[in-house]
Design a protein around this motif. Structure first.
Motif, PDB file in Angstrom:
ATOM      1  N   GLN A 432       0.832  -1.202   0.000  1.00  0.00           N
ATOM      2  CA  GLN A 432       0.000   0.000   0.000  1.00  0.00           C
ATOM      3  C   GLN A 432       0.871   1.259   0.000  1.00  0.00           C
ATOM      4  O   GLN A 432       0.586   2.237  -0.701  1.00  0.00           O
ATOM      5  CB  GLN A 432      -0.919  -0.020   1.229  1.00  0.00           C
ATOM      6  N   GLU A 433       1.956   1.238   0.780  1.00  0.00           N
ATOM      7  CA  GLU A 433       2.855   2.395   0.804  1.00  0.00           C
ATOM      8  C   GLU A 433       3.507   2.625  -0.549  1.00  0.00           C
ATOM      9  O   GLU A 433       3.680   3.773  -0.985  1.00  0.00           O
ATOM     10  CB  GLU A 433       3.919   2.177   1.869  1.00  0.00           C
ATOM     11  N   GLN A 434       3.866   1.532  -1.237  1.00  0.00           N
ATOM     12  CA  GLN A 434       4.504   1.683  -2.546  1.00  0.00           C
ATOM     13  C   GLN A 434       3.548   2.312  -3.564  1.00  0.00           C
ATOM     14  O   GLN A 434       3.937   3.192  -4.345  1.00  0.00           O
ATOM     15  CB  GLN A 434       4.982   0.318  -3.050  1.00  0.00           C
ATOM     16  N   TRP A 435       2.294   1.879  -3.564  1.00  0.00           N
ATOM     17  CA  TRP A 435       1.321   2.506  -4.468  1.00  0.00           C
ATOM     18  C   TRP A 435       1.093   3.977  -4.115  1.00  0.00           C
ATOM     19  O   TRP A 435       0.952   4.821  -4.998  1.00  0.00           O
ATOM     20  CB  TRP A 435      -0.007   1.744  -4.393  1.00  0.00           C
ATOM     21  N   GLU A 436       1.088   4.258  -2.829  1.00  0.00           N
ATOM     22  CA  GLU A 436       0.888   5.654  -2.421  1.00  0.00           C
ATOM     23  C   GLU A 436       2.085   6.504  -2.813  1.00  0.00           C
ATOM     24  O   GLU A 436       1.923   7.640  -3.275  1.00  0.00           O
ATOM     25  CB  GLU A 436       0.664   5.705  -0.901  1.00  0.00           C
ATOM     26  N   LEU A 437       3.305   5.977  -2.642  1.00  0.00           N
ATOM     27  CA  LEU A 437       4.496   6.720  -3.070  1.00  0.00           C
ATOM     28  C   LEU A 437       4.487   6.962  -4.573  1.00  0.00           C
ATOM     29  O   LEU A 437       4.885   8.043  -5.047  1.00  0.00           O
ATOM     30  CB  LEU A 437       5.750   5.938  -2.674  1.00  0.00           C
ATOM     31  N   LEU A 438       4.053   5.991  -5.344  1.00  0.00           N
ATOM     32  CA  LEU A 438       3.972   6.179  -6.790  1.00  0.00           C
ATOM     33  C   LEU A 438       2.960   7.269  -7.142  1.00  0.00           C
ATOM     34  O   LEU A 438       3.215   8.111  -8.003  1.00  0.00           O
ATOM     35  CB  LEU A 438       3.575   4.856  -7.451  1.00  0.00           C
ATOM     36  N   ARG A 439       1.828   7.252  -6.432  1.00  0.00           N
ATOM     37  CA  ARG A 439       0.824   8.297  -6.700  1.00  0.00           C
ATOM     38  C   ARG A 439       1.368   9.682  -6.355  1.00  0.00           C
ATOM     39  O   ARG A 439       1.209  10.650  -7.119  1.00  0.00           O
ATOM     40  CB  ARG A 439      -0.434   8.005  -5.890  1.00  0.00           C
ATOM     41  N   LEU A 440       2.048   9.796  -5.205  1.00  0.00           N
ATOM     42  CA  LEU A 440       2.623  11.083  -4.806  1.00  0.00           C
ATOM     43  C   LEU A 440       3.701  11.532  -5.783  1.00  0.00           C
ATOM     44  O   LEU A 440       3.813  12.733  -6.088  1.00  0.00           O
ATOM     45  CB  LEU A 440       3.198  10.978  -3.392  1.00  0.00           C
ATOM     46  N   GLU A 441       4.507  10.603  -6.276  1.00  0.00           N
ATOM     47  CA  GLU A 441       5.545  10.950  -7.235  1.00  0.00           C
ATOM     48  C   GLU A 441       4.935  11.484  -8.525  1.00  0.00           C
ATOM     49  O   GLU A 441       5.435  12.461  -9.112  1.00  0.00           O
ATOM     50  CB  GLU A 441       6.405   9.719  -7.522  1.00  0.00           C
ATOM     51  N   LYS A 442       3.845  10.873  -8.966  1.00  0.00           N
ATOM     52  CA  LYS A 442       3.173  11.372 -10.167  1.00  0.00           C
ATOM     53  C   LYS A 442       2.590  12.763  -9.939  1.00  0.00           C
ATOM     54  O   LYS A 442       2.631  13.630 -10.822  1.00  0.00           O
ATOM     55  CB  LYS A 442       2.079  10.383 -10.588  1.00  0.00           C
ATOM     56  N   GLU A 443       2.021  12.976  -8.761  1.00  0.00           N
ATOM     57  CA  GLU A 443       1.483  14.292  -8.440  1.00  0.00           C
ATOM     58  C   GLU A 443       2.595  15.346  -8.420  1.00  0.00           C
ATOM     59  O   GLU A 443       2.418  16.461  -8.917  1.00  0.00           O
ATOM     60  CB  GLU A 443       0.773  14.247  -7.079  1.00  0.00           C
ATOM     61  N   ARG A 444       3.728  14.956  -7.833  1.00  0.00           N
ATOM     62  CA  ARG A 444       4.846  15.896  -7.787  1.00  0.00           C
ATOM     63  C   ARG A 444       5.339  16.226  -9.184  1.00  0.00           C
ATOM     64  O   ARG A 444       5.592  17.406  -9.506  1.00  0.00           O
ATOM     65  CB  ARG A 444       5.981  15.295  -6.961  1.00  0.00           C
ATOM     66  N   GLU A 445       5.479  15.247 -10.044  1.00  0.00           N
ATOM     67  CA  GLU A 445       5.921  15.498 -11.412  1.00  0.00           C
ATOM     68  C   GLU A 445       4.926  16.370 -12.159  1.00  0.00           C
ATOM     69  O   GLU A 445       5.304  17.280 -12.922  1.00  0.00           O
ATOM     70  CB  GLU A 445       6.113  14.164 -12.144  1.00  0.00           C
ATOM     71  N   LYS A 446       3.650  16.117 -11.929  1.00  0.00           N
ATOM     72  CA  LYS A 446       2.620  16.919 -12.579  1.00  0.00           C
ATOM     73  C   LYS A 446       2.697  18.369 -12.118  1.00  0.00           C
ATOM     74  O   LYS A 446       2.602  19.312 -12.934  1.00  0.00           O
ATOM     75  CB  LYS A 446       1.245  16.324 -12.269  1.00  0.00           C
ATOM     76  N   ASN A 447       2.865  18.568 -10.812  1.00  0.00           N
ATOM     77  CA  ASN A 447       2.966  19.941 -10.289  1.00  0.00           C
ATOM     78  C   ASN A 447       4.203  20.638 -10.821  1.00  0.00           C
ATOM     79  O   ASN A 447       4.174  21.848 -11.132  1.00  0.00           O
ATOM     80  CB  ASN A 447       2.984  19.905  -8.758  1.00  0.00           C
ATOM     81  N   GLU A 448       5.341  19.911 -10.917  1.00  0.00           N
ATOM     82  CA  GLU A 448       6.558  20.529 -11.457  1.00  0.00           C
ATOM     83  C   GLU A 448       6.366  20.943 -12.906  1.00  0.00           C
ATOM     84  O   GLU A 448       6.807  22.019 -13.322  1.00  0.00           O
ATOM     85  CB  GLU A 448       7.715  19.550 -11.328  1.00  0.00           C
ATOM     86  N   ARG A 449       5.709  20.107 -13.694  1.00  0.00           N
ATOM     87  CA  ARG A 449       5.457  20.477 -15.090  1.00  0.00           C
ATOM     88  C   ARG A 449       4.551  21.708 -15.187  1.00  0.00           C
ATOM     89  O   ARG A 449       4.772  22.611 -15.993  1.00  0.00           O
ATOM     90  CB  ARG A 449       4.832  19.293 -15.843  1.00  0.00           C
ATOM     91  N   GLN A 450       3.514  21.734 -14.341  1.00  0.00           N
ATOM     92  CA  GLN A 450       2.602  22.873 -14.371  1.00  0.00           C
ATOM     93  C   GLN A 450       3.308  24.155 -13.937  1.00  0.00           C
ATOM     94  O   GLN A 450       3.104  25.233 -14.524  1.00  0.00           O
ATOM     95  CB  GLN A 450       1.402  22.594 -13.446  1.00  0.00           C
ATOM     96  N   LEU A 451       4.188  24.041 -12.894  1.00  0.00           N
ATOM     97  CA  LEU A 451       4.927  25.215 -12.428  1.00  0.00           C
ATOM     98  C   LEU A 451       5.875  25.717 -13.500  1.00  0.00           C
ATOM     99  O   LEU A 451       5.972  26.928 -13.750  1.00  0.00           O
ATOM    100  CB  LEU A 451       5.700  24.830 -11.160  1.00  0.00           C
ATOM    101  N   LYS A 452       6.548  24.826 -14.161  1.00  0.00           N
ATOM    102  CA  LYS A 452       7.468  25.236 -15.216  1.00  0.00           C
ATOM    103  C   LYS A 452       6.726  25.891 -16.378  1.00  0.00           C
ATOM    104  O   LYS A 452       7.193  26.859 -16.982  1.00  0.00           O
ATOM    105  CB  LYS A 452       8.253  24.016 -15.695  1.00  0.00           C
ATOM    106  N   LYS A 453       5.540  25.334 -16.671  1.00  0.00           N
ATOM    107  CA  LYS A 453       4.746  25.914 -17.756  1.00  0.00           C
ATOM    108  C   LYS A 453       4.301  27.330 -17.400  1.00  0.00           C
ATOM    109  O   LYS A 453       4.356  28.259 -18.230  1.00  0.00           O
ATOM    110  CB  LYS A 453       3.535  25.022 -18.012  1.00  0.00           C
ATOM    111  N   ASN A 454       3.857  27.517 -16.155  1.00  0.00           N
ATOM    112  CA  ASN A 454       3.432  28.851 -15.719  1.00  0.00           C
ATOM    113  C   ASN A 454       4.588  29.835 -15.749  1.00  0.00           C
ATOM    114  O   ASN A 454       4.438  30.994 -16.150  1.00  0.00           O
ATOM    115  CB  ASN A 454       2.836  28.773 -14.311  1.00  0.00           C
ATOM    116  N   GLN A 455       5.774  29.381 -15.312  1.00  0.00           N
ATOM    117  CA  GLN A 455       6.952  30.263 -15.359  1.00  0.00           C
ATOM    118  C   GLN A 455       7.304  30.651 -16.775  1.00  0.00           C
ATOM    119  O   GLN A 455       7.686  31.796 -17.054  1.00  0.00           O
ATOM    120  CB  GLN A 455       8.124  29.551 -14.681  1.00  0.00           C
ATOM    121  N   GLN A 456       7.152  29.727 -17.704  1.00  0.00           N
ATOM    122  CA  GLN A 456       7.463  30.034 -19.105  1.00  0.00           C
ATOM    123  C   GLN A 456       6.485  31.044 -19.668  1.00  0.00           C
ATOM    124  O   GLN A 456       6.862  31.946 -20.420  1.00  0.00           O
ATOM    125  CB  GLN A 456       7.431  28.737 -19.924  1.00  0.00           C
TER     126      GLN A 456
END
Length: 552
Positions: A432-456
Motif C-alpha cells: 500500500q505504501e509503494q502505491w501511495e508513493l507512486l501516486r505522490l511521485e506522479k502528483e509531484r511530477e505533474k505539479n513541477e510540469r505545471q509550475l514550469k509551464k506557468n513560469q514560461q
C-alpha cells in the motif's frame, strides 16, 4: 377264453380219449374188471403224481418269486432311504413282472450307490490334500452314509472354492517370497528363524498356505521393508550430510568419485561405507572449523534474503557476528540454518509470491520511468509498443497477484495466530505504501510540469515569445524551406529594434510559442494507483525517480 384255458380243456379231452382208448383195449383184450380197476388206479396214480410234481414245481417257483420280491423290496427300500429317493411302487404288476422290475431297479440303485460312494471317497481325498496344504478344516459330511446329489454338488463347489483360494494364496506366497528374498539381499541378512528358513529355503509346494502363515508372511515382509526404508533414510541422511561437507570442505572430485558406488544403493555395506565417510569428514570439518562456519554463514545470509528477514531479525542471531570458531558455534549455526530452511519451506509459496510481486513491481517502475522519457519516441524498432503493452499487462496482473497474496497471508495469519512479516514489516502495508508513493511521485511530477509551464508563460509575457520547436519534432523531422523562412522573418522582426519585445508585450504583434505537452504515456496514471482495492505490502522499496519533461 384264454389260450391257457383252451390248452387245459384240450389236455382234459386228451386224457379222456386216452382213458377211453385204454378202456377199449382192455375190453378187446378181455382184462377182468378188477384188473381194469388196478390198471386205472395205476394210470390215476401216475397222472396224479405227475401233476402233483408239476404243481409242486410251480408252487416252488411262486414261493421263490415271492421270496425274491420280498428280499429285493427290502434292499430297495434301504437304498431308496440311503439315496434319498422316492419308494418303489408295485401296483398293477404280476408277480413275475414285479420281481423282474424290482430286480432291475435294485441293480440300477446299487450302481448309483456305488458311484456316489466312489465319488465321495475321491472328493474326500482331494479335500484332505487341500486341508493339509492350507491347514483348514475338512468339509462336514458323513462318510459312512451314501451322500445325496445335493451334498455331492455342495462338496464339489466347496472344493472348487478351496482350490481357487489355494491358488490365490500360493500366488501371494510366491510374490511375497520374492520380495522377502530381495529385501534380505539388500539388507545382507540371512534367514534366522525356522519360519524364515521355511519360506526362503524350502520347496514352495511344501509350504503350508494357512491364513496364519500368509499373515505372518505379510508381517515379515512389512518388517523387512520397514528396516529397508529405515536404512534408506539413514543412507539418505548420510548422503545429504556428505554432500554438504564435501561442498563446505571443498573436497576434490577424485575423492568424491571414490564414493560413487555407495551413493546410489542402501545396502548394509553401503551404509557402513557412508557412515565411515561421514566420520572422516566430521574429523576433517573440526580441523577446518573456521572455513566451515564461514560457509554456513554465507548460506544463512542467503536464506535471510530469501525469507526477507529484517535487520533486527538478523541481529537477533548474535553468533553470526562472533569470532569464536568452536564446535558449539558450529552447532548454533547449523541449527539456525536448519530453522531457516524449515521456515522457508513451510512458507515457500508466500515467499515466492512476494518475490514475484517485487520483480513485477520493479519492472513496472522501470516502465513508468521510461514512459516519461521523451527520447523513447526516437525508437523505431517497435519497443515502444512492447513496453506499453507490458506496462498495461502489469497494471492488470499486479492487483490480481496482490489479491492472491492477501488471501494467502490472511489464511496463514489465521492458522499461525501471528502477523506475516517481511523485513520486519507487514507485507500488505508495504504494498500500500509503494502505491501511495507512486501516486505522490506522479502528483509531484505533474505539479513541477505545471509550475514550469506557468513560469514560461510569465517569461513570455514579459520578454516576448521566442520560437521553439518541440524536441520530438525537431529530432523527428527537418523544417521545410517555407517554415525556415517564417522562422527567419520572425527572428528578424524581434531583432530589428530594441523595443520590439516591449511593443509585442503592450499592443504590438506577439508570436505565441506553441504549448508543449508531455508524452501521453507520461500523463497516464494507473486507474487503480490512487484507489487500489487490495493494497498489500512489499519489502525492498523500489527506486523512486523524478523526471522532468525537457522542452525546446
Amino acid at each position: 377264453m384264454r389260450r391257457s384255458e383252451v390248452h387245459a380243456a384240450e389236455s382234459v379231452a386228451c386224457l379222456n380219449r386216452a382213458l377211453n382208448q385204454l378202456k377199449e383195449i382192455w375190453e378187446e383184450i378181455g382184462i377182468p374188471e378188477d384188473q381194469r380197476l388196478q390198471r386205472t388206479d395205476v394210470v390215476k396214480k401216475h397222472i396224479k403224481g405227475l401233476l402233483d410234481m408239476m404243481i409242486a414245481e410251480e408252487d416252488s417257483l411262486r414261493k421263490r418269486l415271492m421270496s425274491s420280491i420280498e428280499s429285493c423290496r427290502k434292499e430297495l427300500d434301504v437304498l431308496c432311504t440311503e439315496l434319498q429317493l422316492s419308494p418303489f411302487e408295485d401296483e398293477g404288476r404280476t408277480m413275475l413282472q414285479l420281481e423282474k422290475d424290482i430286480r432291475s431297479r435294485l441293480e440300477v440303485m446299487m450302481k448309483q450307490k456305488s458311484q456316489r460312494v466312489k465319488e465321495l471317497k475321491t472328493l474326500y481325498k482331494q479335500d484332505r490334500e487341500l486341508c493339509d496344504i492350507m491347514c483348514s478344516v475338512p468339509f462336514c459330511i458323513d462318510l459312512d452314509s451314501v451322500p445325496s446329489l445335493e451334498q455331492l454338488d455342495s462338496y464339489h463347489s466347496y472344493l472348487n472354492d478351496l482350490t481357487k483360494e489355494k491358488d490365490r494364496r500360493h500366488g501371494e506366497f510366491v510374490g511375497i517370497k520374492r520380495q522377502i528374498i530381495l529385501c534380505m539381499e539388500e539388507l545382507d541378512q540371512l534367514p534366522d528363524t525356522s519360519f524364515e528358513r521355511d519360506v526362503v529355503c524350502e520347496d514352495e509346494e511344501a509350504f503350508c498356505l494357512s491364513s496364519d502363515n500368509i499373515t505372518a508372511l505379510q508381517l515379515l515382509l512389512g518388517q523387512l521393508e520397514d528396516r529397508k526404508t529405515e536404512n534408506e533414510l539413514v543412507c539418505s541422511s548420510y548422503r545429504t550430510k556428505i554432500q554438504e561437507l564435501w561442498e563446505r570442505l571443498q573436497v576434490p572430485q577424485e575423492e568424491r568419485d571414490g564414493m560413487s558406488d555407495h551413493m546410489g544403493q542402501s545396502r548394509k555395506k553401503n551404509m557402513d561405507a557412508l557412515q565411515a565417510e561421514c566420520r572422516r569428514l566430521e574429523q576433517l570439518k573440526i580441523k577446518n572449523m573456521r572455513n566451515v562456519i564461514e560457509d554456513i554463514r554465507a548460506e544463512v545470509a542467503l536464506f535471510w534474503e530469501r525469507c526477507y528477514y529484517s535487520l533486527e531479525q538478523r541481529r537477533a542471531f548474535t553468533p553470526y557476528y562472533g569470532d569464536d570458531y568452536t564446535e558449539e558455534m558450529l552447532n548454533l549455526h547449523q541449527e539456525e540454518l536448519l530453522s531457516l530452511k524449515k521456515h522457508y519451506e513451510d512458507h515457500r509459496e508466500l515467499f515466492e509470491g512476494v518475490t514475484r510481486w517485487q520483480d513485477s513491481w520493479t519492472l513496472f517502475l522501470q516502465l513508468e520511468k521510461k514512459a516519461t522519457d521523451p527520447s523513447r519516441f526516437n525508437n523505431r524498432g517497435g519497443n515502444l509498443l512492447k513496453e506499453e503493452k507490458q506496462r498495461a499487462d502489469l497494471q492488470k496482473s499486479l492487483p490480481k497477484l496482490e489479491k492472491s497474496l492477501k488471501t494467502q497471508i490472511n489464511l496463514w495469519e489465521e492458522e499461525q495466530y501471528r502477523e506475516f512479516l517481511v523485513n520486519g514489516q507487514r507485507f500488505l502495508q508495504y504494498v500500500q505504501e509503494q502505491w501511495e508513493l507512486l501516486r505522490l511521485e506522479k502528483e509531484r511530477e505533474k505539479n513541477e510540469r505545471q509550475l514550469k509551464k506557468n513560469q514560461q508563460i510569465e517569461q513570455d509575457m514579459l520578454y516576448g515569445t521566442a520560437q521553439r520547436t518541440p524536441s520530438k519534432r525537431r529530432l523527428a523531422e527537418t523544417p521545410t524551406p517555407g517554415k525556415a523562412r517564417k522562422l527567419n522573418a520572425t527572428s528578424s522582426i524581434s531583432s530589428s529594434t530594441p523595443n520590439s519585445t516591449l511593443r509585442s508585450a503592450f499592443g504590438g504583434t506577439m508570436c505565441q510559442s506553441p504549448v508543449l505537452r508531455p508524452p501521453m504515456s507520461a500523463s497516464k496514471v494507473s486507474p487503480r494507483s490512487s484507489d487500489h482495492p487490495c493494497l498489500p505490502a512489499r519489502l525492498v522499496p523500489g527506486p523512486q525517480t523524478t523526471h522532468v519533461c525537457q522542452q525546446g
